[in-house]
Design an enzyme around this catalytic site. Sequence first.
Site, short mmCIF file in Angstrom:
data_model
loop_
_atom_site.label_atom_id
_atom_site.label_comp_id
_atom_site.label_asym_id
_atom_site.label_seq_id
_atom_site.Cartn_x
_atom_site.Cartn_y
_atom_site.Cartn_z
N GLU A 259 0.96 -1.26 0.18
CA GLU A 259 0.00 -0.04 -0.21
C GLU A 259 0.56 1.38 -0.04
OE1 GLU A 259 -2.53 0.56 2.94
OE2 GLU A 259 -3.66 2.27 2.45
N LYS B 204 -6.79 -0.69 11.99
CA LYS B 204 -6.30 -0.79 10.75
C LYS B 204 -4.89 -0.12 10.40
CE LYS B 204 -5.63 -0.95 6.13
NZ LYS B 204 -5.21 -0.28 5.33
N ASP C 214 4.41 -14.91 11.15
CA ASP C 214 3.13 -14.95 11.12
C ASP C 214 1.88 -13.11 11.61
OD1 ASP C 214 0.20 -15.58 10.80
OD2 ASP C 214 1.43 -17.05 11.55
N HIS D 217 -2.54 10.73 0.52
CA HIS D 217 -2.22 9.76 0.52
C HIS D 217 -2.25 10.01 -1.94
CE1 HIS D 217 -3.85 5.59 0.62
NE2 HIS D 217 -4.17 5.40 -0.14
#
Lengths: 440, 440
Positions: free
Chosen positions: A86, A282, A298, A395
């Site tokens: 991202e 998030k 992981d 962004h």
Amino acid sequence: MPEKKPINGFSKLNKQEKLEVVASYFEDSENALAELQTFWHNDPKKQKLFDEFSENTITNFFFPFGVAPNMLINGKKYMVPMVIEESSVVAAASSSAKFWADKGGFHAKIISTEKIGQVHFIWKGTPEKLKTHMPAIKKKLINGAKDITFRMEERGGGVLDIELIDMTYELENYYQLKATFETKDSMRANFINSSLEEFSSLLKSYFTENNDFVNGEKDCMVIMSILSNYTPNCLVEAFVECDIDELEQPGIDMNPEAFAWKFDKAVKIANVDTFRATTHNKGIFNGIDSVALATGNDFRAIEACGHTYAARSGKYRSLTKVSIKDGKFKYTLRIPLALGTVGGLTTLHPMAKRSLELLGNPNAEELMMIVAVTGLANNFGAIKSLVTKGIQQGHMKMHLFNILNHYDATEEEKKKAVVYFEDKKVSFQKISEFIKDFRS
Amino acid sequence: MPEKKPINGFSKLNKQEKLEVVASYFEDSENALAELQTFWHNDPKKQKLFDEFSENTITNFFFPFGVAPNMLINGKKYMVPMVIEESSVVAAASSSAKFWADKGGFHAKIISTEKIGQVHFIWKGTPEKLKTHMPAIKKKLINGAKDITFRMEERGGGVLDIELIDMTYELENYYQLKATFETKDSMRANFINSSLEEFSSLLKSYFTENNDFVNGEKDCMVIMSILSNYTPNCLVEAFVECDIDELEQPGIDMNPEAFAWKFDKAVKIANVDTFRATTHNKGIFNGIDSVALATGNDFRAIEACGHTYAARSGKYRSLTKVSIKDGKFKYTLRIPLALGTVGGLTTLHPMAKRSLELLGNPNAEELMMIVAVTGLANNFGAIKSLVTKGIQQGHMKMHLFNILNHYDATEEEKKKAVVYFEDKKVSFQKISEFIKDFRS
């Protein structure tokens, strides 16, 4: 794509054969086959290593490997490796690192490092009777599993405790052995699971061998034995702190007090509103997973654990907290993170190994702190943008190259676009118009 | 690692310069530099693409790209691309695919596809007054954002609704506009965020322009405008179903009824016990994330959403359910999944593009079903192992090559090891002994 016949014994095929079967699924089979192979490592030995990490492997998927420089943690400067697809994640972490570097940097501490495993079983006797046997059961299990645990004990880890959990009020005759472990720097999964499977067979034999049990009490059905990814007592805290005055930012039409007030509101909102909390957290995991991926940890385990922890109060909430007191601004993240720095992929994957070297070969506790700090840095960067200029401006600027690549922009077009959009709002629409104008 | 001076303007350096700074962090700088470069794509144009996905990129991190063949979903056979670093995930998905292929395969359906965004604001007036203005506000916002939304509307998407949420009982003067969107096959983030930022400025001007508002009521402070990753109404269901008799498995010392009973208990345990639920769901995300990664979707968004959903009852629980009725066994996963098949990395990343081609270029709804099915397949495989032979036997066998690679085993040693461990329990310890014996 033509409908294909079922493929028998695919896993038994060699790599070349697998590749050919897969290629046959593409309309341009030959091109596809050639393209898949361009992602192989040039060194066949290294490529074989990647192939053997998983099953039915035919090639590699590339993720950009970037770095966030100047991350000051407990007074030590780190170059943090980040693997993420991202755009803007590495930029946000780097920008937060820079913002805090002259304000004392990030601070972090380990609260606890306990791992958890469970033996889930069905037993038809009274909880009271079982409880009286627990000291003996515990002794038998811990001694009986020494074959598996002695090496971990040599390294300072091992089984910390085994506890009986009466779950019969939830499900008829259902009990748990809840075992806690200290696993030091290692990936814990195999050690814990092997220990638990040993506990499970020792538990069954305890019931059959002990004369205090009669009839149905002799039978213990183990449903499953497995570690828990939820480790609320493998906890790390990261925070930043400064005088409110120091929150002054050039180019922002807001004084430090107003910024702190608004930042605080944004975090409080993530605490009371679940829809916001999910996105807030998030942003933390953007940073956390980037470093987890880079170091061969992981990320599914990390995500499952962290989000469960966020819901521990009965409502899914923010993992961070703001405190504004006596002219001081403090921003804290507390999160459970079970990480490893030895074993598993950490040492086998050449780039995971390099990531750890780049961090100065940290032990698991140091890595927990680095990872938590990167999560906090990313979240801080996101909230800072959100409450000032909005998320889209920065962004989309990060996203500019991706959109330009979508239009197969030339180097010259890219350069012009960067200059053109320097002081303008970027959107897909606007870039599309820019390219059209430029080309006509 | 020697302590480094702070690096100024790192992001402005070109790639070669960045690479040299990073290399200086390694003790074997020259080797490190050379090794990092071996992970570049041979085609400089492609490599540039990867570099531009993110920031401060210096190389690529390789993840094994594997496939699970024969995944039968709603009567159609798929070759599912999976990108994952954990051994046994692709094997578990493939084995479940095979198990269910002759029992009707997997079934899946879309429940809903609604996305969510929020404008969080502080306004000093009564909720009642604000409510009476909502129809007019909604109209102004929807009409005023047409510049941004018209292209999505042409594709059948757009803004579905804008709702006022009174949150003043949680936080003084805090309200939300909760907007719902239909975004069709696209990655939704930029569209939703741009719409919300537009809503936000239109909302502010509504208050200043409308004469019904006086004094403080004219001021509306928007804290932030951003999509929510929690999309409980973007929901997909996947399930398998068969007669209990069909659950017969060769080599398992358990009849189909006993297997179904035990499987059911394992899932019920994940419903009542959070420590188990986390791990149970983690197994679902092993499959889900593998396909998300392979298709260029944002796994942090998927994880945050799915785990929040798992906690929606006030307790973190299993995302799957078993039903055993009239001799039928049914196993169902219901999970919110906001995915894209156009835009973002899905079309820019050459391997993400190939993954979608391998799946027959599905639309977003079809991809939701494929991803959910893979999650269910992985979880089914894990529970099946857990309640029969335990997780370690199969897992360690998958892990065999990684451990052998740890000992730099030769091809011959690997072949012998596979034969030797065919009928034996695998453990790190056992393999280590095997290698030692073999070499002496």
